[in-house]
Design an enzyme around this catalytic site. Structure first.
Site, short mmCIF file in Angstrom:
data_model
loop_
_atom_site.label_atom_id
_atom_site.label_comp_id
_atom_site.label_asym_id
_atom_site.label_seq_id
_atom_site.Cartn_x
_atom_site.Cartn_y
_atom_site.Cartn_z
N CYS A 78 -35.29 62.99 -79.46
CA CYS A 78 -36.53 62.37 -79.52
C CYS A 78 -36.33 61.19 -80.61
CB CYS A 78 -36.86 63.43 -79.82
SG CYS A 78 -38.84 63.72 -80.80
N CYS A 226 -44.19 58.41 -78.25
CA CYS A 226 -42.78 59.13 -78.11
C CYS A 226 -41.73 57.91 -79.04
CB CYS A 226 -42.87 59.25 -76.76
SG CYS A 226 -40.62 59.75 -75.62
#
Length: 291
Positions: A78, A226
């Protein structure tokens, strides 16, 4: 006993990618899938990803990081979350460079020239069909045979696929707002082609230095940003020779700068983070008494 009951957290975001950071370096403990889901509820601290900091387990690293999606599943990477925890540790340690260990491997972070801006080395992309992974063999993953909709007029087709520590499928479109990604996203995330599910991105190449994109994130849903998807999309575009190896990625939450470094094939992501608030998880979320 719950690991998160009455535990402190920091709520942050990276371009609107909602991040919660929990520091478990001193106490240890493991967060279960049920706890991760409970923590994301409205009475908890709703998030896209929860970043759990653990004591280093490999010499030379600053922490071991586990990453949880709001459905309780674990993520391998992430990028926006890594920038969040990096900023916390930059302030704590005074360091300008950090190394974190994750399920996806070691990630290096560098402090930027502006406050709350940093760069994360997301490592090398992987293109092999088994590495992504896919359920069928494709020698060329720049575009695979996959479509949804009528055979003679598919809604989306021929995505590029790549792993940035988690699987990504990128569909090239003329208008990223012309599709109901909230409906299409979960269908494609759970398509049989992706045995570990996948992040689904719609991307439009604006120029050789600029891409617009939206992402349905595996295990989290629609997101304003993202980071790993931005990296995957930038790499996929460069593989198709549609862009240069350094591009600005415009996401609903803002811009990221992605460089696919020619010297070692590592992908560098630069962008800001923001602090929102601090709190403690209510023990009642985890069916634990506050007493």
């Amino acid at each position: 006993m719950s690991t998160l009951a009455n535990h402190a957290f920091v709520k942050m975001n990276g371009l609107g990618n909602e991040i919660v950071v929990v520091d478990l370096r001193a106490q240890g403990g493991t967060i279960s899938a049920d706890e991760a889901r409970a923590a994301s509820q409205p009475k908890g601290a709703p998030y896209d990803q929860l970043m759990a900091l653990h004591a280093p387990r490999t010499p030379g690293t600053d922490a071991f990081v586990r990453i949880y999606n709001n459905d309780g599943s674990e993520a391998g990477a992430c990028g926006n979350g890594m920038r969040c925890i990096a900023d916390i540790l930059f302030r704590e340690t005074g360091k300008a460079a950090l190394t974190f260990e994750t399920k996806a491997g070691l990630l290096n972070c560098w402090k930027g020239t502006e406050p709350t801006v940093s760069t994360v080395d997301m490592g090398k992309p992987r293109f092999g069909w088994k590495e992504i992974p896919l359920s069928e063999e494709f020698q060329d993953t720049r575009a695979i045979e996959l479509q949804i909709g009528p055979l003679d007029k598919p809604i989306l087709h021929s995505p590029s696929v790549v792993s940035m520590g988690n699987p990504h499928a990128i569909f090239w479109v003329d208008d990223i707002a012309a599709y109901d990604l909230g409906r299409i996203g979960p269908l494609l995330e759970n398509h049989p082609m992706f045995p570990e599910r996948a992040n689904i991105t719609l991307a439009h190449v604006v120029s050789r230095e600029h891409i617009n994109m939206r992402t349905w994130e595996r295990g989290a849903g629609l997101t304003k940003a993202c980071g790993s998807a931005a990296c995957a999309t930038a790499v996929a575009a460069a593989r198709l020779r549609r862009t240069e190896r350094t591009v600005t990625m415009t996401l609903p939450g803002g811009d990221l700068r992605i460089e696919w470094r020619a010297g070692d094939d590592h992908v560098l992501m630069t962008g800001p983070v923001a602090y929102e608030f601090e709190g403690r998880f209510d023990p009642a979320l985890f069916n634990v008494s506050a007493a």
